[in-house]
Enzyme design. Structure first.
Site, short mmCIF file in Angstrom:
data_model
loop_
_atom_site.label_atom_id
_atom_site.label_comp_id
_atom_site.label_asym_id
_atom_site.label_seq_id
_atom_site.Cartn_x
_atom_site.Cartn_y
_atom_site.Cartn_z
N CYS A 135 3.57 -18.20 -2.80
CA CYS A 135 4.41 -18.69 -3.89
C CYS A 135 5.33 -17.60 -4.42
O CYS A 135 5.17 -17.11 -5.53
CB CYS A 135 3.52 -19.22 -5.01
N GLU A 136 6.26 -17.18 -3.60
CA GLU A 136 7.27 -16.18 -3.95
C GLU A 136 8.50 -16.52 -3.12
O GLU A 136 8.38 -16.78 -1.93
CB GLU A 136 6.84 -14.76 -3.52
N GLY A 191 8.55 9.97 12.05
CA GLY A 191 9.85 9.43 11.65
C GLY A 191 10.71 8.86 12.75
O GLY A 191 11.73 8.24 12.48
C1 PLP Z 1 4.32 7.97 7.20
C2 PLP Z 1 4.21 9.38 7.63
C3 PLP Z 1 4.31 9.71 8.99
C4 PLP Z 1 4.63 8.68 10.06
O1 PLP Z 1 5.93 8.24 9.95
P1 PLP Z 1 6.56 7.27 11.07
O2 PLP Z 1 7.91 7.00 10.58
O3 PLP Z 1 5.72 6.06 11.13
O4 PLP Z 1 6.55 8.02 12.37
C5 PLP Z 1 4.13 11.02 9.35
N1 PLP Z 1 3.87 11.98 8.41
C6 PLP Z 1 3.79 11.70 7.10
C7 PLP Z 1 3.49 12.78 6.14
C8 PLP Z 1 3.95 10.40 6.67
O5 PLP Z 1 3.88 10.11 5.36
#
Ligand code: PLP
Length: 414
Positions: A342-343, A239
């Site tokens: 085409c969008e 994240g």
């Molecule tokens: C998508 C995801 C990640 C990675 O998230 P990032 O924002 O790209 O770091 C990690 N764990 C889970 C469970 C995810 O679905």
């Protein structure tokens, strides 16, 4: 480090002028920097040095085998969300004993494949999944290592499509249901309870919500411990945000500091699942201007990359910097940067002032994460080539698709 920089007015990837990539491999083409990929991973490792920690790269951000293999060689584990991603990790030489399997919809076949491969942990997202996993593990005469993905109900303050840790999300197990589900897991004969995990969202600029989630998880870990359910790892997901435009994106050290403060003195092993932050700024999408259209209410630069190549602008209204590969003097014109699909949602950028001509190359920046990985064949467009630049070398790591490959599995009626 910035792997993409101008030298004598020409945008380079490491030592390679981008026009050289276009000449060798055509456009549209994803271009990644090996040094940037490596240095982002090393940064995580430096921050976690001296702790029992494992960085599991989230494969879905960019699943090219070359990138997986680079991270595997650097010692990474992997966070997968499908049997297909497991197959990729194994093909790239990844260690299955460092793989965690996330996702709300694991099929019976995927569970069998992951058990056979000997993965580190299933990140279980529901009671029904836990029961199925117990049954499948039993049928294979095995025990499945599990972590429960708990939904800590914190607001990550990000785009609603990538906020995953709120009560209303489809992901994870509601916080109040976690304790009884752990008790159930302990009672199941083919389940081994190993850990706890969460992933509250993506593109987080402020680490405070993640630290809050970590604190909530640890409260639960202690409550479980008091009942004799002792967890060996805590997985805080991914994240961490990156800079696309002017975000004050944290370094790995800045992002992890408040989390590590919450985790200070804990005995559990730490897992992280970064995706975007490892690859996002390590890649660009190289595209060529096919036509310039003037005269209506707006001016358009029609490029040879489209929403099928890079879906983030259409899907999330995401902003990517778009740079001319060759800098020229002049005030320029404000263009809508659009593809041939085409969008009306097929745009890569709105109102970008560029001094460009037909045939010029553009680089769509920060395209290393959720770019190629989310691409499609809409409009029967073969997917782009991918290259990794290493110093002055260009390695083709995925051939451009050919139209015939796209319908090779189709049949006409007798
Ligand atoms: C998508 C995801 C990640 C990675 O998230 P990032 O924002 O790209 O770091 C990690 N764990 C889970 C469970 C995810 O679905």
């Amino acid at each position: 480090m910035n792997p993409f920089s101008y030298r004598d007015g020409i945008l380079h990837a490491e030592e390679v002028p981008l026009p050289q990539v276009a000449a060798a491999h055509g456009t549209p083409c994803y271009v990644y920097s090996r040094a940037a990929l490596q240095s982002r991973f090393d940064e995580f490792r430096r921050v976690l040095a001296g702790r029992d920690a494992l960085v599991c790269y989230a494969v879905k951000a960019n699943s090219n085998l070359a990138i997986l293999s680079l991270f595997a060689r650097a010692g990474a584990g992997f966070d997968i969300v499908s049997g297909g991603e497991l197959a990729r990790v194994l093909a790239a030489g990844g260690d299955p004993a460092k793989v965690v399997f996330s996702g709300v919809g694991k099929t019976a076949d995927e569970m069998r494949e992951a058990l056979a491969a000997g993965i580190l942990c299933f990140n279980v997202e529901s009671a029904a999944e836990l029961e199925r996993l117990n049954q499948i593990a039993g049928s294979l005469n095995r025990r499945a290592p599990v972590s429960l993905r708990v939904n800590p109900d914190v607001d990550p303050k990000t785009h609603p499509y990538i906020a995953t840790g709120l009560k209303s999300a489809k992901f994870g197990i509601p916080f109040e249901e976690a304790l009884p589900l752990y008790r159930r897991a302990r009672a199941l004969p083919h389940i081994d309870v190993h850990g706890i995990d969460c992933h509250i969202g993506s593109q987080l600029i402020d680490p405070a919500p993640a630290a809050e989630a970590a604190a909530k998880l640890l409260g639960l870990v202690d409550a479980l411990g008091a009942e004799g359910i002792v967890l060996s790892h805590v997985d805080l997901g991914g994240g961490m945000g990156i800079r696309y435009r002017d975000e004050a994106a944290p370094t790995a050290a800045e992002y992890l500091a408040p989390l590590l403060a919450v985790l200070a003195g804990r005995r559990e092993r730490l897992l992280f699942e970064p995706g975007r932050s490892l690859v996002g700024n390590a890649g660009v999408l190289l595209t060529r201007i096919e036509y310039l259209k003037h005269g209506g209410a707006k001016s358009f630069a029609v490029v040879d990359a489209a929403m099928n190549d890079l879906m983030r602008p259409a899907l999330y209204d995401a902003w990517h910097d778009i740079l001319p590969v060759t800098q020229t003097a002049g005030a320029g014109v404000e263009y809508e940067i659009v593809g041939p699909v085409c969008e009306s949602g097929d745009f890569l950028g709105h109102a970008r002032r560029l001094a460009v001509a037909q045939g010029d190359l553009l680089a769509v920046m920060s395209a290393g994460a959720y770019g190629m990985a989310m691409s499609s064949n809409y409009n029967t467009r073969p997917r782009a080539a991918e290259v990794i630049v290493d110093g002055s070398q260009i390695h083709l790591v995925r051939e451009r698709e050919r139209a015939g490959q796209l319908f090779a599995g189709e049949r006409v009626l007798p």
